[in-house]
Motif scaffolding. Sequence first.
Motif, PDB file in Angstrom:
ATOM      1  N   LYS A 138       0.728  -1.445  -0.151  1.00 43.32           N
ATOM      2  CA  LYS A 138       0.303  -0.060   0.056  1.00 43.32           C
ATOM      3  C   LYS A 138       0.899   1.234   0.026  1.00 43.32           C
ATOM      4  CE  LYS A 138      -4.271  -1.230  -0.146  1.00 43.32           C
ATOM      5  NZ  LYS A 138      -5.144  -0.536  -1.292  1.00 43.32           N
ATOM      6  N   ARG A 141       1.935   1.753  -3.334  1.00 43.32           N
ATOM      7  CA  ARG A 141       0.628   2.380  -4.189  1.00 43.32           C
ATOM      8  C   ARG A 141       0.508   3.635  -3.767  1.00 43.32           C
ATOM      9  NH1 ARG A 141      -3.811  -0.192  -6.293  1.00 43.32           N
ATOM     10  NH2 ARG A 141      -2.126  -2.137  -6.887  1.00 43.32           N
ATOM     11  N   GLN A 142       0.462   4.266  -2.508  1.00 48.04           N
ATOM     12  CA  GLN A 142       0.418   5.644  -2.341  1.00 48.04           C
ATOM     13  C   GLN A 142       1.439   6.435  -3.025  1.00 48.04           C
ATOM     14  OE1 GLN A 142       0.923   5.554   2.131  1.00 48.04           O
ATOM     15  NE2 GLN A 142      -1.437   5.302   2.217  1.00 48.04           N
ATOM     16  N   HIS A 143       2.776   5.924  -2.922  1.00 49.77           N
ATOM     17  CA  HIS A 143       3.914   6.641  -3.776  1.00 49.77           C
ATOM     18  C   HIS A 143       3.241   6.916  -5.377  1.00 49.77           C
ATOM     19  CE1 HIS A 143       7.533   7.679  -5.837  1.00 49.77           C
ATOM     20  NE2 HIS A 143       8.106   7.969  -4.852  1.00 49.77           N
ATOM     21  N   THR A 145       0.328   6.844  -6.639  1.00 46.11           N
ATOM     22  CA  THR A 145      -0.806   7.693  -6.645  1.00 46.11           C
ATOM     23  C   THR A 145      -0.496   9.145  -6.580  1.00 46.11           C
ATOM     24  OG1 THR A 145      -2.125   5.895  -5.743  1.00 46.11           O
ATOM     25  CG2 THR A 145      -3.044   8.295  -5.653  1.00 46.11           C
ATOM     26  N   LEU A 146       0.477   9.425  -5.548  1.00 45.17           N
ATOM     27  CA  LEU A 146       0.857  10.938  -5.266  1.00 45.17           C
ATOM     28  C   LEU A 146       1.737  11.412  -6.448  1.00 45.17           C
ATOM     29  CD1 LEU A 146       1.887  10.505  -1.547  1.00 45.17           C
ATOM     30  CD2 LEU A 146      -0.019  12.124  -2.747  1.00 45.17           C
ATOM     31  N   GLN A 215       4.040  15.619   0.518  1.00 45.94           N
ATOM     32  CA  GLN A 215       3.666  14.300   0.910  1.00 45.94           C
ATOM     33  C   GLN A 215       4.300  13.117   0.529  1.00 45.94           C
ATOM     34  OE1 GLN A 215       1.613  13.565   3.358  1.00 45.94           O
ATOM     35  NE2 GLN A 215       1.493  11.359   3.043  1.00 45.94           N
ATOM     36  N   VAL A 219       6.488   9.808   2.047  1.00 44.09           N
ATOM     37  CA  VAL A 219       6.130   8.352   1.622  1.00 44.09           C
ATOM     38  C   VAL A 219       7.529   7.988   1.065  1.00 44.09           C
ATOM     39  CG1 VAL A 219       5.126   6.802   0.073  1.00 44.09           C
ATOM     40  CG2 VAL A 219       3.764   8.715   1.177  1.00 44.09           C
TER      41      VAL A 219
END
Length: 361
Positions: A138, A141-143, A145-146, A215, A219
């Motif tokens: 996850k 995945r956040q990286h 998406t950002l 952000q 991450v």
Amino acid sequence: MPRTKISKDSFKGQSIYVGIDCHHKSWKVTLLTDKLELKTMSRDPDVNSLADYLKNNYPGAEYKVVYESGFNGFTVCRKFRDLGIDCQVVHAMDVPTSHKDRQQKSDKSDSRKLAQLLRSNGFEGIDVPPPHIEVDRKILRQHYTLTKMLTAEKNRVKAVLFQFGIEIPGRFASSQSRSWSRIYIEWLRAVPGLDPKEQLTIDNHLDTGLLLRKQLLKVTRQIRDLSKEDNYKEDYRNLSSIPGIGTLGAMRILLQIYNIERFKTMDELCSYIGLMPKMYGSGERTVTGELTKRGRKDIKVTLVEASWVAVRKDPALTLRFNKLILRMNKNKAIIRIAKNLLNRIKHMLTHKIEYELGIVV
């Protein structure tokens, strides 16, 4: 008329196949035996409740459950397995769908199709990773998406400039506008000749983008910390020795593969990553097409990008690349190099060794 009493072993030696079409508020569940379709029913999305229903109504049977991969991940599967019930997760693209099914789709038909597929053993279930792997994925995945959100915000700023006829001065290199260098941001904060309201629009995009960048940096640090954990640090160090593989690339490979022993052959690994071509065969004619769209796109991109670096730094891959481009274009040749690199990665993870220049496995 005498009643038949169901004992705890009444269904011993029989199998109950359970297909579940999962939704947030309810499940559509179809039950089959080897010979019969028993029923299709709606149930609350609760594993324990469904397990109790099966044990109370079909005691002693062997229960087999399947559902499509989706929003609920692997949690449902793990809960069934914890209760001693065989459960598998199937990729949605592995469920055969006829034209009639597409025209008359319903939750009932979907659950029935899953149960029938399970009964015929007509699919290969998705690997269910350990919970900590799913959690760590996850973060990556956040990286991703950002990064997409930040890129979109940068493009919006350029679109506003283009819309109002403002050209980016030549003193700013393309790399500065992509990375939002300090002096480029200072120029964007006070674009000459721009209406105050137009400037306000650009400032809003800048503020959003800078928050996203902050952000994203946070991450990225979390991913670096993750690479130092005992679960990953040895394999991470080995993968980082590959030309063109950095922190993000190494962690992508580790978290998606996580256990190289689950791939018995190189073809299995290539298929998982998406480095297998489409095949069209009819009679004596077989046509090999482009790469399949299935697979781990993030790892595929990482391997191809690393391959362009590796062919310049590794003499063995340089030699192979030069031979390949004699009979195909460079883009096709680099895919062959990516497969070689993946083979090296499999060897490295299996034997816990670093990358060595000048060697082709």
